[in-house]
Design a protein around this motif. Structure first.
Motif, mmCIF file in Angstrom:
data_model
loop_
_atom_site.group_PDB
_atom_site.id
_atom_site.type_symbol
_atom_site.label_atom_id
_atom_site.label_comp_id
_atom_site.label_asym_id
_atom_site.label_seq_id
_atom_site.Cartn_x
_atom_site.Cartn_y
_atom_site.Cartn_z
ATOM 1 N N VAL A 1 -8.027 -24.013 24.550
ATOM 2 C CA VAL A 1 -8.972 -23.286 25.253
ATOM 3 C C VAL A 1 -10.676 -23.111 25.015
ATOM 4 O O VAL A 1 -11.264 -22.094 25.214
ATOM 5 N N THR A 2 -10.783 -23.915 24.066
ATOM 6 C CA THR A 2 -12.146 -23.816 23.603
ATOM 7 C C THR A 2 -13.360 -24.602 24.416
ATOM 8 O O THR A 2 -14.714 -24.331 24.338
ATOM 9 N N GLY A 3 -13.024 -25.300 25.252
ATOM 10 C CA GLY A 3 -13.860 -25.757 26.356
ATOM 11 C C GLY A 3 -13.777 -25.178 27.603
ATOM 12 O O GLY A 3 -13.414 -24.301 27.862
ATOM 13 N N GLY A 4 -14.237 -26.002 28.714
ATOM 14 C CA GLY A 4 -14.311 -25.545 30.090
ATOM 15 C C GLY A 4 -12.997 -25.161 30.718
ATOM 16 O O GLY A 4 -12.519 -24.225 31.117
ATOM 17 N N ALA A 5 -12.253 -26.475 30.580
ATOM 18 C CA ALA A 5 -10.832 -26.131 31.322
ATOM 19 C C ALA A 5 -9.677 -26.537 30.185
ATOM 20 O O ALA A 5 -10.075 -27.335 29.483
ATOM 21 N N PRO A 6 -8.524 -25.607 30.368
ATOM 22 C CA PRO A 6 -7.727 -25.651 29.230
ATOM 23 C C PRO A 6 -7.117 -26.993 29.207
ATOM 24 O O PRO A 6 -6.655 -27.623 30.328
ATOM 25 N N THR A 7 -6.549 -27.606 28.162
ATOM 26 C CA THR A 7 -6.144 -28.792 28.118
ATOM 27 C C THR A 7 -4.849 -28.721 26.990
ATOM 28 O O THR A 7 -4.783 -28.172 26.200
ATOM 29 N N VAL A 8 -3.714 -29.485 27.427
ATOM 30 C CA VAL A 8 -2.587 -29.506 26.685
ATOM 31 C C VAL A 8 -2.650 -30.620 25.768
ATOM 32 O O VAL A 8 -2.682 -31.829 26.074
ATOM 33 N N LEU A 9 -2.754 -30.279 24.466
ATOM 34 C CA LEU A 9 -2.916 -31.322 23.647
ATOM 35 C C LEU A 9 -1.733 -31.832 22.916
ATOM 36 O O LEU A 9 -1.357 -32.909 22.459
ATOM 37 N N ARG A 10 -0.546 -30.720 23.022
ATOM 38 C CA ARG A 10 1.138 -31.230 22.753
ATOM 39 C C ARG A 10 1.850 -30.506 23.884
ATOM 40 O O ARG A 10 1.882 -29.359 23.676
ATOM 41 N N PRO A 11 2.449 -31.235 24.386
ATOM 42 C CA PRO A 11 3.392 -30.673 25.334
ATOM 43 C C PRO A 11 4.646 -29.976 24.464
ATOM 44 O O PRO A 11 5.032 -30.419 23.342
ATOM 45 N N GLY A 12 5.024 -28.977 24.988
ATOM 46 C CA GLY A 12 6.413 -28.264 24.210
ATOM 47 C C GLY A 12 7.196 -27.404 25.343
ATOM 48 O O GLY A 12 7.230 -27.714 26.392
ATOM 49 N N GLY A 13 7.518 -26.173 24.672
ATOM 50 C CA GLY A 13 8.585 -25.114 25.207
ATOM 51 C C GLY A 13 8.005 -24.537 26.301
ATOM 52 O O GLY A 13 8.766 -24.071 27.441
ATOM 53 N N VAL A 14 6.574 -24.310 26.611
ATOM 54 C CA VAL A 14 5.823 -23.914 27.839
ATOM 55 C C VAL A 14 5.618 -25.022 28.630
ATOM 56 O O VAL A 14 4.845 -25.915 27.967
ATOM 57 N N THR A 15 5.977 -25.310 29.675
ATOM 58 C CA THR A 15 5.750 -26.564 30.555
ATOM 59 C C THR A 15 4.476 -26.515 31.179
ATOM 60 O O THR A 15 3.858 -25.456 31.317
ATOM 61 N N ARG A 16 3.858 -27.871 31.357
ATOM 62 C CA ARG A 16 2.805 -27.951 32.140
ATOM 63 C C ARG A 16 2.831 -27.066 33.587
ATOM 64 O O ARG A 16 1.600 -26.440 34.139
ATOM 65 N N GLU A 17 3.978 -27.240 33.989
ATOM 66 C CA GLU A 17 4.084 -26.483 35.420
ATOM 67 C C GLU A 17 4.007 -25.026 35.300
ATOM 68 O O GLU A 17 3.296 -24.231 35.975
ATOM 69 N N ASP A 18 4.609 -24.456 34.106
ATOM 70 C CA ASP A 18 4.491 -23.179 33.868
ATOM 71 C C ASP A 18 2.956 -22.451 33.756
ATOM 72 O O ASP A 18 2.549 -21.560 34.309
ATOM 73 N N LEU A 19 2.224 -23.415 33.124
ATOM 74 C CA LEU A 19 0.870 -22.989 32.804
ATOM 75 C C LEU A 19 -0.109 -23.082 34.013
ATOM 76 O O LEU A 19 -0.963 -22.341 34.349
ATOM 77 N N GLU A 20 0.009 -24.313 34.937
ATOM 78 C CA GLU A 20 -0.478 -24.426 36.301
ATOM 79 C C GLU A 20 -0.164 -23.057 37.454
ATOM 80 O O GLU A 20 -0.996 -22.844 37.876
ATOM 81 N N THR A 21 1.248 -22.783 37.419
ATOM 82 C CA THR A 21 1.486 -21.526 38.078
ATOM 83 C C THR A 21 0.512 -20.469 37.567
ATOM 84 O O THR A 21 0.106 -19.419 38.625
ATOM 85 N N VAL A 22 0.398 -20.053 36.552
ATOM 86 C CA VAL A 22 -0.290 -19.013 35.914
ATOM 87 C C VAL A 22 -1.598 -19.068 36.356
ATOM 88 O O VAL A 22 -2.526 -18.149 36.736
ATOM 89 N N LEU A 23 -2.270 -20.294 35.789
ATOM 90 C CA LEU A 23 -3.661 -20.546 36.098
ATOM 91 C C LEU A 23 -4.314 -20.672 37.584
ATOM 92 O O LEU A 23 -5.455 -20.617 37.822
ATOM 93 N N GLY A 24 -3.254 -21.344 38.257
ATOM 94 C CA GLY A 24 -3.645 -21.500 39.631
ATOM 95 C C GLY A 24 -4.320 -22.958 39.614
ATOM 96 O O GLY A 24 -5.008 -22.947 40.896
#
Length: 322
Positions: A175-198
């Motif tokens: 989260v150091t740049g403009g848009a958050p980026t997943v650098l390693r997928p893991g126990g919190v899914t990309r879909e979980d992140l997208e739901t929270v961030l919209g």
């Protein structure tokens, strides 16, 4: 357990190493502010000093003590997913030595979701750097016995908290740049992140930020891992067995009733949660059974399947030359 936690805290305060349970995998912990203890982690694991570690803290309330600043996106993710299997990459604060960050001005931080780990962090009152408690590049440990078998007396104390519930490492989000980026997928899914961030969240391991788990060969058993399309798993395994290999097969749930001529077969559970929880145990088990080659296919890369596929690809990556 209280006495074990107090003993573990004493070891950390004395500059020692403690293997501690988290919901993801067991970590090899040291006082995050003790450069000498942190350096010993690299020595015990055989880990290159340029590979950064994750600093574990006891609460999202303490995040500002360890980083320079927290953007609004980072704050939102911490509030939603901590304690939990998500790591944030932020600008390093003054309490974090460069030894812990691989010389970078960024630091990876998370709050683990395990009562024993949280109890340890609460009593200790500081941060604990804790990569997986295994030799660099090998299969991560999900039980205390895995740690003891691999690291033995190199660890000063093993804090046993039972089997890890998630089974694969945390999701690392930059989260150091403009848009958050997943650098390693893991126990919190990309879909979980997208739901929270919209909004959509990118997944990339080629950014300029180094984080744990990016080595081409990682999470690897002793046996060589070969990836095959699901419809080719059985044929590839049987061919390798005919050629003289001791073959282990990670058999997709869709093929669970298919007979396979192989040395050992693991019928995978249909649930991705159960698959992730058992993955490293399956690989270790095939090693114990004497397999020299493991044939596996990648799951559908959505939800936890993305993290499992990431681990299998790296397990199948090119091994360092002997």
């Amino acid at each position: 357990m209280t006495s074990d936690i107090e003993r573990a805290v004493g070891v950390l305060r004395a500059g020692g190493l403690v293997a501690l349970p988290t919901e993801t995998v067991y970590g090899l912990g040291a006082n995050a502010e003790d450069s000498t203890a942190v350096a010993r982690i690299f020595q015990v694991k055989g880990r290159p000093s340029s590979h950064p570690l994750i600093v574990h803290i006891g609460s999202a309330r303490h995040l500002d003590d360890w980083v320079e600043e927290v953007p609004a996106t980072g704050r939102l993710l911490a509030e939603r997913f901590w304690p939990g299997p998500m790591t944030l990459v932020l600008r390093r604060g003054h309490r974090v030595p460069l030894e812990a960050t691989g010389g970078l001005e960024t630091v990876a931080v998370r709050v683990p979701d395990h009562p024993v780990a949280l109890g340890l962090l609460s009593v200790f009152g500081g941060g604990v750097t804790a990569p997986s408690a295994n030799r660099f590049g090998s299969v991560s440990p999900t039980t205390a016995d895995h740690v003891r078998a691999e690291l033995g007396d190199a660890v000063d104390f093993v804090l046993d908290g039972g089997r890890c519930e998630v089974g694969v490492e945390s999701t690392i989000v930059d989260v150091t740049g403009g848009a958050p980026t997943v650098l390693r997928p893991g126990g919190v899914t990309r879909e979980d992140l997208e739901t929270v961030l919209g909004r959509p969240v990118a997944v990339s391991d080629t950014s300029g930020v180094r984080v744990p788990g990016q080595h081409p060969s990682h999470y690897a058993p002793r046996a060589r891992v070969v990836l095959a399309d699901p419809e080719r798993v059985v044929a590839e395994a049987e061919l390798a067995q005919e050629l003289g290999h001791q073959v282990g097969v990670l058999l997709p749930a869709s093929l669970a009733t298919t007979p396979v001529k192989a040395h050992a077969v693991v019928a995978l559970p249909p649930s991705m949660g159960a698959y992730a929880r058992g993955l490293y145990g399956f690989l270790r088990g095939l090693d114990r059974q004497g397999c020299d080659l493991i044939v596996a296919s990648l799951p559908v890369e959505e939800g936890l399947g993305l993290a499992i596929a990431n681990r299998l690809r790296r397990a199948a990556g090119p091994r360092p030359s002997a």
